[in-house]
Every structure is written in C-alpha cells, then in structure tokens.
Design a protein around this motif. Structure first.
Motif, PDB file in Angstrom:
ATOM      1  N   VAL A  36      31.295 -19.493  -0.452  1.00 14.91           N
ATOM      2  CA  VAL A  36      31.847 -19.248   0.875  1.00 14.91           C
ATOM      3  C   VAL A  36      32.248 -20.536   1.563  1.00 14.91           C
ATOM      4  CG1 VAL A  36      31.342 -18.339   3.169  1.00 14.91           C
ATOM      5  CG2 VAL A  36      30.616 -17.090   1.143  1.00 14.91           C
ATOM      6  N   SER A  37      31.409 -21.539   1.516  1.00 14.44           N
ATOM      7  CA  SER A  37      31.714 -22.770   2.237  1.00 14.44           C
ATOM      8  C   SER A  37      31.049 -23.945   1.556  1.00 14.44           C
ATOM      9  CB  SER A  37      31.230 -22.671   3.687  1.00 14.44           C
ATOM     10  OG  SER A  37      29.821 -22.589   3.722  1.00 14.44           O
ATOM     11  N   ASN A  38      31.471 -25.111   1.916  1.00 12.00           N
ATOM     12  CA  ASN A  38      30.899 -26.330   1.373  1.00 12.00           C
ATOM     13  C   ASN A  38      30.500 -27.220   2.545  1.00 12.00           C
ATOM     14  OD1 ASN A  38      30.090 -28.456  -0.179  1.00 12.00           O
ATOM     15  ND2 ASN A  38      32.141 -29.086  -0.782  1.00 12.00           N
ATOM     16  N   THR A  39      29.343 -26.940   3.087  1.00 12.37           N
ATOM     17  CA  THR A  39      28.886 -27.684   4.251  1.00 12.37           C
ATOM     18  C   THR A  39      27.371 -27.731   4.268  1.00 12.37           C
ATOM     19  OG1 THR A  39      28.866 -27.792   6.670  1.00 12.37           O
ATOM     20  CG2 THR A  39      28.911 -25.613   5.699  1.00 12.37           C
ATOM     21  N   SER A  40      26.828 -28.787   4.828  1.00  9.55           N
ATOM     22  CA  SER A  40      25.376 -28.906   4.956  1.00  9.55           C
ATOM     23  C   SER A  40      24.972 -29.019   6.419  1.00  9.55           C
ATOM     24  CB  SER A  40      24.884 -30.136   4.185  1.00  9.55           C
ATOM     25  OG  SER A  40      25.500 -31.311   4.684  1.00  9.55           O
ATOM     26  N   GLU A  41      25.936 -28.812   7.323  1.00  9.78           N
ATOM     27  CA  GLU A  41      25.642 -28.991   8.737  1.00  9.78           C
ATOM     28  C   GLU A  41      24.893 -27.808   9.334  1.00  9.78           C
ATOM     29  OE1 GLU A  41      29.012 -31.663  10.708  1.00  9.78           O
ATOM     30  OE2 GLU A  41      29.795 -29.778   9.910  1.00  9.78           O
ATOM     31  N   TYR A  42      25.121 -26.620   8.788  1.00  7.16           N
ATOM     32  CA  TYR A  42      24.557 -25.404   9.365  1.00  7.16           C
ATOM     33  C   TYR A  42      23.340 -24.974   8.562  1.00  7.16           C
ATOM     34  CZ  TYR A  42      29.081 -25.212  11.700  1.00  7.16           C
ATOM     35  OH  TYR A  42      30.188 -25.501  12.442  1.00  7.16           O
ATOM     36  N   LYS A  43      22.176 -25.010   9.184  1.00  2.00           N
ATOM     37  CA  LYS A  43      20.941 -24.678   8.479  1.00  2.00           C
ATOM     38  C   LYS A  43      20.421 -23.294   8.841  1.00  2.00           C
ATOM     39  CE  LYS A  43      20.683 -28.683   6.427  1.00  2.00           C
ATOM     40  NZ  LYS A  43      20.961 -28.815   4.996  1.00  2.00           N
ATOM     41  N   LYS A  44      20.648 -22.850  10.062  1.00  2.85           N
ATOM     42  CA  LYS A  44      20.196 -21.526  10.489  1.00  2.85           C
ATOM     43  C   LYS A  44      21.351 -20.538  10.370  1.00  2.85           C
ATOM     44  CE  LYS A  44      16.098 -22.960  11.808  1.00  2.85           C
ATOM     45  NZ  LYS A  44      14.850 -22.506  11.203  1.00  2.85           N
ATOM     46  N   PHE A  45      21.064 -19.336   9.831  1.00  4.22           N
ATOM     47  CA  PHE A  45      22.141 -18.387   9.620  1.00  4.22           C
ATOM     48  C   PHE A  45      21.604 -16.964   9.607  1.00  4.22           C
ATOM     49  CE2 PHE A  45      20.373 -19.082   5.464  1.00  4.22           C
ATOM     50  CZ  PHE A  45      20.577 -17.904   4.754  1.00  4.22           C
ATOM     51  N   GLY A  46      22.513 -16.013   9.571  1.00  3.02           N
ATOM     52  CA  GLY A  46      22.194 -14.601   9.428  1.00  3.02           C
ATOM     53  C   GLY A  46      23.214 -13.959   8.507  1.00  3.02           C
ATOM     54  N   PHE A  47      22.820 -12.895   7.826  1.00  2.00           N
ATOM     55  CA  PHE A  47      23.674 -12.274   6.812  1.00  2.00           C
ATOM     56  C   PHE A  47      23.555 -10.763   6.925  1.00  2.00           C
ATOM     57  CE2 PHE A  47      23.965 -10.848   2.228  1.00  2.00           C
ATOM     58  CZ  PHE A  47      25.342 -10.986   2.135  1.00  2.00           C
TER      59      PHE A  47
END
Length: 353
Positions: free
Chosen positions: A120-131
């Motif tokens: 989906v993405s290539n980032t390490s900035e976002y640590k908290k999420f929901g799915f």
C-alpha cells in the motif's frame, strides 16, 4: 430422440442454492481452488464468511497460525509471499485480510488463505493506524495518524494529530482532518485500533487524562468517549463482539468493562479477573485482557503492556481462565517458536487485496 436429449440436458442443471450449500461445506483451501470456475461462484466466495476463529502469533520476521477450535492446538508457519526486509511492527486483522505494518516498507495487505497481497505505501512516519473492510462497497481502508509540529501565530510550537485514509478502490491516500489539539498522544501496547461493530477505538491522552478515541468507519467521523468514572489506568480490546476495557485496580486484580449497545452506551462491568499469583508482582505495568472464548467455557487471556511498547516474550503470556473455578492455567501450543511477542485473532475469507 431430440426431445429426450433436451430433457436430459435440463435434468443436468443443479440449482445454485444446492451448489452453494455444497461449497460452503468444503474446507477453505479446497473452496479457494473452485472460486474461479465462474462469476457466481466467485461472488459467493467473496461474500461467504467462515467462523473458524484463529490466532496469529508473530515477531519481527515470523508469523504462525493456530486453529484454536482444533482438537490439537498446534502452530503452523505461514509462508509470507512478500519480502520482509525490515521488522514487522504490528498486524491488524479484518474479514480474513491482514494489514501488516513494517518498519520501513509501510503497509502490506495480505490474505493468507488465497496467498494474494498488495503493498500500500512505503513510509515509516505513520505508526498508529486502523484497518477495516467496507462490505457494502467491497473496499478495504486504512486510517493512519501522524503528529505534526508547527508554529502558531504567537510563535509557539504546537502539536496536532492529522489523519489520512487509504481507499483500495482509488488506490490513494486522502487527508481527512486534524484531530482536536487536546489529544496529546495515541498510545497503548498495540499500534492498531480495536475494531468492533464498524467502529475503531484507540486509547489516547486527552488533556493529560486517558480517554478513548472513536472512529465510525461508516461515516468516517471521529469522536471521543470517556472511560468509566474513576477509571484512570486501563487497556482496550475486543471480546465476543464488544469493546472491552480492562481496568487495573490493585494487587493484580482487573475489572473488565464493556459498552452497552444502543442510545445510552453506558459502561457495564461484566467480569473480574483475579491476579495471576506467580506474576502478581510484575503486572503493574501490564494488564490482563480476555481474547476469546474456548472449549469448556474457558477464556483465553493475554498479558498486554500498559504503558510501553517494549517487547515481551509470548511463550508463557497466554493463559486459559476458568470463570467457575477462578483459576488460570498456561495455554500450551505445540510447535510454536519462542519469542513470538504479539497476537491477533482472524477468520478465513476469500476477499482479495
């Protein structure tokens, strides 16, 4: 002769309801091989729901699946079809899909049953999420958070949390909104939100008090709810389709609260977990949380971190609790790898990423 041949052809037709009744009785892996026979079979497979709850144990590079309803509780290694060059930070589950967050490669959506995945993405900035998965539109989505610092008109440094939402249908992220400035942090032992009845929940620091952030996945609106009165130290989870709040009291005791369904949605205390005697002294920064019901009315209970994200060894962190006897026993799993530090529940489905 021609009339008899036509009659025979008509008799060869099997009604769809009979076919679907046969298909739903097949083991998931066998069913997966037949879903591409025709569009109606594929549509039925995508809408069909299994109720075989499983448990995933995982560490930085290893994922094991356990069928907790089987006679023999045994761990099976899942073959990860994509490269994991960086540690797995967390896994969220919804409708048979796993949303895997790695340290540098970002999110990967994967269905272990059919083996398909999507980065989906290539980032390490976002640590908290929901799915979550929107059944009405057959669309899976991710919401992620990032705290940003900026200068206000008085040249003072302020911090606000922003939310972005990913849609599989558009294959893009969209800025949602800035959360209230009173939210200082989103924390807990899990990076993902607890999904219950189309709503995601996170524990937050709201003006230096613990509260619960809610996200309605149908309206995509945020809200905030307070914990029960005089409850300050707690953790969140899901049990039997309800949001659970585990309150640490004293001497290792935990009260388990749940929310009413309907207009009032008051907190109700429905269970008390006595202390684990042998672990009593080390549970101050952790909490006990029911995971799911097992055979013989036992409850699978896990130990979670309250205040930190420090990894814990999972080899002895799962227990079976008997409400009748109010006793614990270790939950033994055959062939499990040591140091699998986190767990998540999921059920099989044929939804394709």
């Amino acid at each position: 002769m021609e009339m008899e041949s036509k009659k025979k052809k008509r008799n060869l037709h099997i009604p769809d309801d009979i076919i679907f009744n046969i298909l739903r009785r097949l083991p998931p892996k066998s069913f997966a091989r037949f879903k591409c026979v025709c569009k109606s079979w594929q549509s039925f497979a995508n809408q069909h729901k299994y109720h075989n709850q499983k448990l995933l144990l995982f560490s930085s590079k290893t994922i094991q699946s356990i069928d907790i309803e089987a006679d023999e509780i045994k761990a099976v290694d899942l073959e990860i079809p994509f490269k994991v060059s960086n540690p797995i930070l967390q896994i969220a589950s919804c409708n048979g899909l796993l949303c895997i967050l790695t340290e540098r490669e970002g999110f990967v959506i994967w269905n272990p049953l059919i083996g398909r995945y999507k980065r989906v993405s290539n980032t390490s900035e976002y640590k908290k999420f929901g799915f979550w998965y929107d059944h009405s539109t057959e669309n899976y989505k991710i919401v992620r958070f990032k705290f940003m610092r900026f200068l206000d008109p008085n040249s003072e440094i302020q911090q606000r949390c922003s939310a972005e939402i990913y849609s599989q249908k558009s294959n893009s992220w969209q800025q949602k909104e800035l959360l209230p400035w009173q939210i200082f942090s989103i924390f807990g032992d899990s990076l993902f939100g607890v999904l219950v009845n189309e709503t995601l929940y996170w524990k937050i620091d709201y003006i230096h008090n613990c509260a619960v952030l809610c996200f309605d996945t149908l309206t995509e609106k945020f809200d905030m709810i307070k914990p029960p009165d005089n409850v300050h130290v707690f953790g969140l989870g899901a049990f039997k389709g309800h949001l659970c709040l585990a309150e640490y009291r004293k001497a290792g005791h935990f009260d388990i609260w749940t929310r009413e369904v309907g207009k009032n949605q008051n907190w109700i205390k429905f269970m008390n977990l006595p202390p684990l005697i042998e672990r009593k002294s080390s549970l101050f920064y952790r909490y006990l949380l029911p995971i799911c019901s097992m055979k013989e009315d036992e409850i699978l209970v896990g130990i979670r971190n309250l205040l930190t994200l420090l990894p814990i060894q999972r080899e002895d962190e799962l227990f079976l609790y008997s409400p009748e006897a109010q006793t614990y026993k270790k939950f033994h799993i055959c062939d499990t790898v040591k140091h699998l530090i986190k767990e998540v529940t999921y059920t099989d489905s044929f939804v394709s990423p």
